[in-house]
Design a protein around this motif. Structure first.
Motif, mmCIF file in Angstrom:
data_model
loop_
_atom_site.group_PDB
_atom_site.id
_atom_site.type_symbol
_atom_site.label_atom_id
_atom_site.label_comp_id
_atom_site.label_asym_id
_atom_site.label_seq_id
_atom_site.Cartn_x
_atom_site.Cartn_y
_atom_site.Cartn_z
ATOM 1 N N UNK A 1 0.848 -1.180 0.000
ATOM 2 C CA UNK A 1 0.000 0.000 0.000
ATOM 3 C C UNK A 1 0.890 1.238 0.000
ATOM 4 N N UNK A 2 0.668 2.125 -0.958
ATOM 5 C CA UNK A 2 1.473 3.337 -1.046
ATOM 6 C C UNK A 2 0.561 4.537 -0.825
ATOM 7 N N UNK B 1 18.941 -3.610 -10.886
ATOM 8 C CA UNK B 1 17.632 -4.111 -11.335
ATOM 9 C C UNK B 1 16.512 -3.400 -10.598
ATOM 10 N N UNK B 2 16.588 -3.355 -9.281
ATOM 11 C CA UNK B 2 15.547 -2.710 -8.496
ATOM 12 C C UNK B 2 15.474 -1.214 -8.724
ATOM 13 N N UNK C 1 12.604 -1.869 -3.577
ATOM 14 C CA UNK C 1 12.405 -0.453 -3.892
ATOM 15 C C UNK C 1 10.956 -0.036 -3.659
ATOM 16 N N UNK C 2 10.019 -0.856 -4.090
ATOM 17 C CA UNK C 2 8.607 -0.502 -3.927
ATOM 18 C C UNK C 2 8.208 -0.411 -2.467
ATOM 19 N N UNK D 1 -1.362 -11.782 -10.185
ATOM 20 C CA UNK D 1 -0.650 -12.265 -9.008
ATOM 21 C C UNK D 1 0.382 -11.265 -8.515
ATOM 22 N N UNK D 2 0.993 -10.532 -9.436
ATOM 23 C CA UNK D 2 2.027 -9.558 -9.056
ATOM 24 C C UNK D 2 1.697 -8.186 -9.658
ATOM 25 N N UNK D 3 0.563 -7.604 -9.280
ATOM 26 C CA UNK D 3 0.165 -6.315 -9.859
ATOM 27 C C UNK D 3 1.153 -5.196 -9.570
ATOM 28 N N UNK D 4 1.960 -5.372 -8.527
ATOM 29 C CA UNK D 4 2.942 -4.336 -8.181
ATOM 30 C C UNK D 4 3.992 -4.129 -9.258
ATOM 31 N N UNK D 5 4.175 -5.089 -10.163
ATOM 32 C CA UNK D 5 5.129 -4.885 -11.245
ATOM 33 C C UNK D 5 4.670 -3.793 -12.214
ATOM 34 N N UNK D 6 3.361 -3.497 -12.217
ATOM 35 C CA UNK D 6 2.876 -2.397 -13.051
ATOM 36 C C UNK D 6 3.500 -1.066 -12.635
ATOM 37 N N UNK D 7 3.950 -0.976 -11.381
ATOM 38 C CA UNK D 7 4.526 0.272 -10.879
ATOM 39 C C UNK D 7 5.951 0.501 -11.370
ATOM 40 N N UNK D 8 6.491 -0.434 -12.169
ATOM 41 C CA UNK D 8 7.790 -0.176 -12.785
ATOM 42 C C UNK D 8 7.694 0.960 -13.799
#
Length: 217
Positions: A7-8, A98-99, A142-143, A201-208
């Motif tokens: 959560x951000x 990478x991060x 990082x996230x 499953x990994x929606x947080x990768x959209x924040x890249x």
């Protein structure tokens, strides 16, 4: 993922926006920054002094207010020290680069492919289960630093959340019919999994993609 939710809060998004804007980070291509880190590394590690010197070369302090300097130093420094779990003032440059792509210009797909290649240190085009875990964990570090999690959790719990999230996501990928029984995964395998529903499953990768943070304008 793995029992945790990323959560951000709005204030953390605003802080990231300020850091990216004040430091001009969106003006730098993520791949170029990663390659610069590798050039400054030694024996696959980047020191804190080397990292600080790199940031100073990219972000002219003379153009920043004292508040902006502190804001940038606090965020970037906190990310470095989460990668530096052994507290010896150095990090694995491939995981760190990478991060760190999260904070710079570039599409999600370009960042994922570049990061995958960084973690693939033997350059055979594939990652083991542990390699995939390192790949995913680099982004989670990082996230979660950008989120409020680090301030709200103990250090052990914070590291546990990162590791558990990466472990859970890796298990989801290697547990699919397409991957079952395989010991390694290619980037194309990963991309296929992601586009065929893995993004759920990994929606947080959209924040890249920084555009998802409304930071690029």
């Amino acid at each position: 993922n793995g029992g945790y939710i990323i959560s951000v809060p709005r204030d953390r998004v605003a802080k990231l926006r300020q850091v990216v804007a004040d430091g001009g980070l969106y003006g730098f291509d993520a791949v170029d920054v990663g390659n610069l880190m590798i050039e400054r590394s030694r024996d696959s590690h980047l020191t804190k002094d080397g990292f600080n010197a790199m940031i100073r070369s990219m972000v002219p302090e003379a153009s920043l207010t004292m508040e902006s300097r502190h804001r940038i130093a606090d965020l970037l420094g906190s990310i470095f020290f989460v990668f530096d779990r052994e507290r010896n003032a150095r990090v694995n440059v491939y995981e760190f680069a990478a991060g760190f792509t999260v904070l710079f210009r570039g599409s999600k797909s370009d960042k994922l492919e570049y990061a995958f290649g960084l973690i693939d240190e033997d350059k055979d085009g594939k990652l083991s289960r542990r390699g995939l875990w390192r790949f995913l964990r680099s982004f989670l570090v990082v996230l979660l630093c950008v989120s409020s999690a680090k301030a709200d959790m103990s250090e052990d719990a914070f590291f546990g959340a990162i590791d558990a999230g990466a472990t859970w996501a890796s298990a989801q990928i290697f547990g699919t019919d397409a991957m079952r029984g395989k010991a390694h995964i290619s980037f194309d395998d990963f991309a296929d999994w992601y586009t065929q529903g893995g993004y759920g499953s990994v929606p947080w990768l959209e924040l890249l993609d920084l555009k998802k943070w409304a930071l690029s304008g």
